[in-house]
Design a protein around this motif. Structure first.
Motif, short mmCIF file in Angstrom:
data_model
loop_
_atom_site.label_atom_id
_atom_site.label_comp_id
_atom_site.label_asym_id
_atom_site.label_seq_id
_atom_site.Cartn_x
_atom_site.Cartn_y
_atom_site.Cartn_z
N ARG A 119 10.93 -0.20 1.51
CA ARG A 119 9.50 -0.05 1.77
C ARG A 119 9.15 1.40 2.12
N TRP A 120 10.02 2.05 2.90
CA TRP A 120 9.72 3.42 3.27
C TRP A 120 9.83 4.36 2.06
N LEU A 121 10.83 4.16 1.23
CA LEU A 121 10.95 4.97 0.03
C LEU A 121 9.74 4.77 -0.88
N THR A 122 9.28 3.53 -0.98
CA THR A 122 8.09 3.25 -1.79
C THR A 122 6.86 3.92 -1.19
N TYR A 123 6.74 3.85 0.13
CA TYR A 123 5.64 4.52 0.83
C TYR A 123 5.63 6.01 0.50
N ARG A 124 6.81 6.58 0.44
CA ARG A 124 6.95 8.01 0.18
C ARG A 124 6.76 8.37 -1.30
N GLY A 125 6.48 7.36 -2.12
CA GLY A 125 6.15 7.63 -3.51
C GLY A 125 7.30 7.50 -4.48
N PHE A 126 8.45 7.03 -4.03
CA PHE A 126 9.59 6.84 -4.93
C PHE A 126 9.49 5.50 -5.65
N GLU A 127 10.09 5.44 -6.82
CA GLU A 127 10.20 4.20 -7.57
C GLU A 127 11.60 3.63 -7.33
N VAL A 128 11.67 2.59 -6.50
CA VAL A 128 12.97 2.06 -6.07
C VAL A 128 13.42 0.94 -7.00
N MET A 138 0.86 -1.20 0.00
CA MET A 138 0.00 0.00 0.00
C MET A 138 0.88 1.24 0.00
N ALA A 139 0.64 2.12 -0.94
CA ALA A 139 1.43 3.34 -1.02
C ALA A 139 0.98 4.33 0.03
N GLY A 140 1.90 5.14 0.49
CA GLY A 140 1.56 6.16 1.47
C GLY A 140 1.58 7.53 0.82
N ASP A 141 2.23 8.49 1.47
CA ASP A 141 2.29 9.84 0.94
C ASP A 141 3.15 9.89 -0.31
N SER A 142 2.90 10.86 -1.13
CA SER A 142 3.60 10.96 -2.41
C SER A 142 5.06 11.31 -2.25
N GLY A 143 5.41 11.90 -1.13
CA GLY A 143 6.81 12.27 -0.90
C GLY A 143 7.11 13.71 -1.27
N GLU A 144 6.16 14.40 -1.90
CA GLU A 144 6.39 15.79 -2.26
C GLU A 144 6.61 16.62 -1.00
N GLY A 145 7.74 17.30 -0.93
CA GLY A 145 8.03 18.15 0.22
C GLY A 145 8.45 17.39 1.45
N ALA A 146 8.62 16.07 1.32
CA ALA A 146 8.99 15.27 2.49
C ALA A 146 10.40 15.63 2.95
N LYS A 147 10.59 15.66 4.24
CA LYS A 147 11.91 15.95 4.80
C LYS A 147 12.60 14.66 5.18
N LEU A 148 12.69 13.78 4.22
CA LEU A 148 13.30 12.47 4.43
C LEU A 148 14.82 12.62 4.47
N GLN A 149 15.42 12.21 5.59
CA GLN A 149 16.86 12.30 5.76
C GLN A 149 17.44 10.92 6.07
N ARG A 163 12.87 8.25 -9.21
CA ARG A 163 13.55 6.96 -9.27
C ARG A 163 14.74 6.95 -8.32
N ILE A 164 14.86 5.85 -7.57
CA ILE A 164 16.00 5.65 -6.67
C ILE A 164 16.78 4.44 -7.15
N ALA A 165 18.02 4.67 -7.56
CA ALA A 165 18.92 3.56 -7.93
C ALA A 165 19.59 3.08 -6.66
N PHE A 166 19.28 1.85 -6.25
CA PHE A 166 19.64 1.32 -4.93
C PHE A 166 20.38 0.00 -5.08
#
Length: 498
Positions: free
Chosen positions: A61-70, A1-12, A31-34
């Motif tokens: 999983r957290w990056l995906t939740y935040r709307g990134f394509e991992v 299940m996807a969560g927030d889109s990640g726009e403006g997220a302060k993910l550190q 896109r996240i190259a991991f």
């Protein structure tokens, strides 16, 4: 299940190279190259290894939740000195040995509910790419040949040592165990400098059938170049995130940086994520110490496995994790509490009961407020360098709200729907609500449920073969589950609870 889109997220994330937390800035939009370092497939992976794989899983999983394509790639090391020694000991071929342990590794990943990577490339399938990268380094003068082996010239890479924060002043060249930086796994006598490391190893008789005839000569790749070549093929010259255990920072990851950047002339990785060790009895878990615990040796039931996952994914990934029977028992209690709350939600949803009209709307609104506050705490924790303990506090704030209404008999279907949606969002990251494949259901053998312990069947075989390290590992697995084992006359064993 996807969560927030990640726009403006302060993910550190804590970047080992910078030694501080940094905002995540993907190279290509969403896109996240991991790339993550996988196992050396010559033996069972131990639960210390699986802390790393679970850390990567939660990060993904957290990056995906935040709307990134991992785009996640995890290698399998299937060319290695340890593999060659195990082949000779067991009298098996390279592919037979590595296929066996790769299959067991994937079974364990499934048991731990790990989301698979896009690809699990093997070094043996990418010798051509490895040779091409080594040739490029030779052409640039960054590598040299000596007695058929090829080495990287560390002195030609000006940034060498930055990732591991090495201080060359005062280091004795060649003092591999006394503060120096030589890599003791390499062919020491053929190197211009102890700092240099092998890209290609010339064939030696003890390598047996493990060699390739290439433009570089007869031999096999060094360990470090394997990851550089595969990361480049699958993810490009520069990747967003590279993950691994803290023990890989030097020399493995330091060497990856040098050879990758030397070959491409571009930055290799923007963010380095490293997880801490798992300790048993106050010591780092390792095969060399004989204190390593395999997943199936240490975790006998489905509840055990889920509890181990819960224990790891709710810990701070960069700190040491001490694995003891008491710690596992605490995690099992937490998972049982989560299951009970989820069962209460299911019951309320199936019943469809509760008050109607204004009372139902008020209950749903109160649930919305409680769920929103819990999710905010959960997200705040995960955005702060995967601060899982803080995120877990948000999870249990939600569980307390569910328990309070369930105990009072006031848990309506409308409120249960709200709570279930929030719990599902959290579990899309934590992944603790599942049935581990290949394990007996809860209440089976082992742990507190059955009151008994299963003796690993390979312990007797290891003793008969005088393979004392494997026998000791089996004993350690039993001890970790809270039991003591004593050999008695006639070949039997006596098991007592600690």
């Amino acid at each position: 299940m996807a969560g927030d889109s990640g726009e403006g997220a302060k993910l550190q994330l804590y970047n080992t190279a910078a030694r501080t937390k940094e905002p995540l800035r993907p190279l290509s939009g969403k896109r996240i190259a991991f790339y993550s370092c996988g196992p050396t497939v010559y033996d069972h992976a131990h639960i210390g290894n699986f802390r790393a794989f679970l850390t990567y899983d939660v990060l993904k999983r957290w990056l995906t939740y935040r709307g990134f394509e991992v785009d996640h790639v995890c290698n399998l090391t299937d060319i290695d000195d340890k593999i060659i020694r195990r082949m000779a000991r067991d009298g098996v071929g390279l592919r037979e040995l590595t296929d066996r342990y790769a299959a067991l590794f994937f079974e364990d990943l499934a048991a731990l509910n790990v989301v698979p990577a896009r690809a699990y490339p093997r070094a043996t399938d990418h010798v051509a790419e490895i040779v091409e990268m080594v040739q490029t380094l030779l052409e640039k003068g960054l590598a040299y040949e000596n007695n058929g082996s090829i080495y990287f010239r560390v002195a030609r890479h000006s940034g060498y040592g930055a990732l591991a924060n090495l201080k060359f002043e005062g280091m004795q060249d060649g003092a591999g165990e006394g503060g120096g930086i030589s890599d003791l796994d390499e062919y020491e006598t053929d190197k211009e400098s102890a700092k240099d490391f092998a890209l290609w190893k010339a064939y030696k008789p003890e390598d047996g059938p493990v060699f390739w005839e290439t433009a570089l000569g007869k031999g096999r790749p060094g360990w470090h170049i394997e990851c550089s070549a595969m990361a480049r093929k699958y993810l490009g010259d520069t990747i967003d995130i590279h993950a691994g255990g803290i023990d890989l920072v030097f020399p493995h990851h330091e060497n990856e940086v040098a050879q990758s950047e030397g070959a491409t002339g571009k930055p290799f990785c923007n963010c380095w994520v490293h997880n801490g060790f798992v300790n048993v009895g106050g010591e780092k878990m390792s095969k060399s110490k004989g204190n390593f615990l395999t997943l199936r040796g240490a975790l006998a039931t489905a509840l055990d496995v889920r509890a181990f996952r819960y224990l790891v994914v709710t810990s701070q990934y960069r700190t040491m994790l001490n694995f003891t029977p008491d710690v596992l028992a605490g995690a099992k209690s937490a998972v049982k509490r989560l299951d009970k709350a989820r069962a209460a939600l299911s019951k309320a949803l199936e019943g469809g009961g509760g008050e109607g009209g204004d009372a139902a709307a008020a209950a749903a609104a109160a649930a919305q407020r409680a769920a929103a506050a819990a999710l905010a705490q959960f997200k705040g924790g995960m955005d702060d360098d995967l601060n899982a303990p803080r995120a877990a506090a948000g999870l249990f704030a939600l569980i307390k709200a569910i328990e309070k209404e369930a105990k009072a008999g006031s848990l309506s279907a409308a409120a249960a729907h709200v709570y279930s949606e929030a719990l599902d969002k959290m579990d899309s990251v934590l992944g603790v609500f599942y049935e581990p494949p290949g394990y007996e259901p809860e209440g089976g053998q082992g742990g507190e449920e059955g009151g008994a312990v299963e003796i690993p069947p390979d312990r007797a075989a290891a003793k008969a073969a005088k393979d004392w390290s494997s026998a000791d590992a089996a004993r350690a697995a039993i001890t970790a589950r809270g039991f003591a084992i004593k050999d008695v006359a006639g070949g039997g064993v006596e098991v007592t609870r600690l």
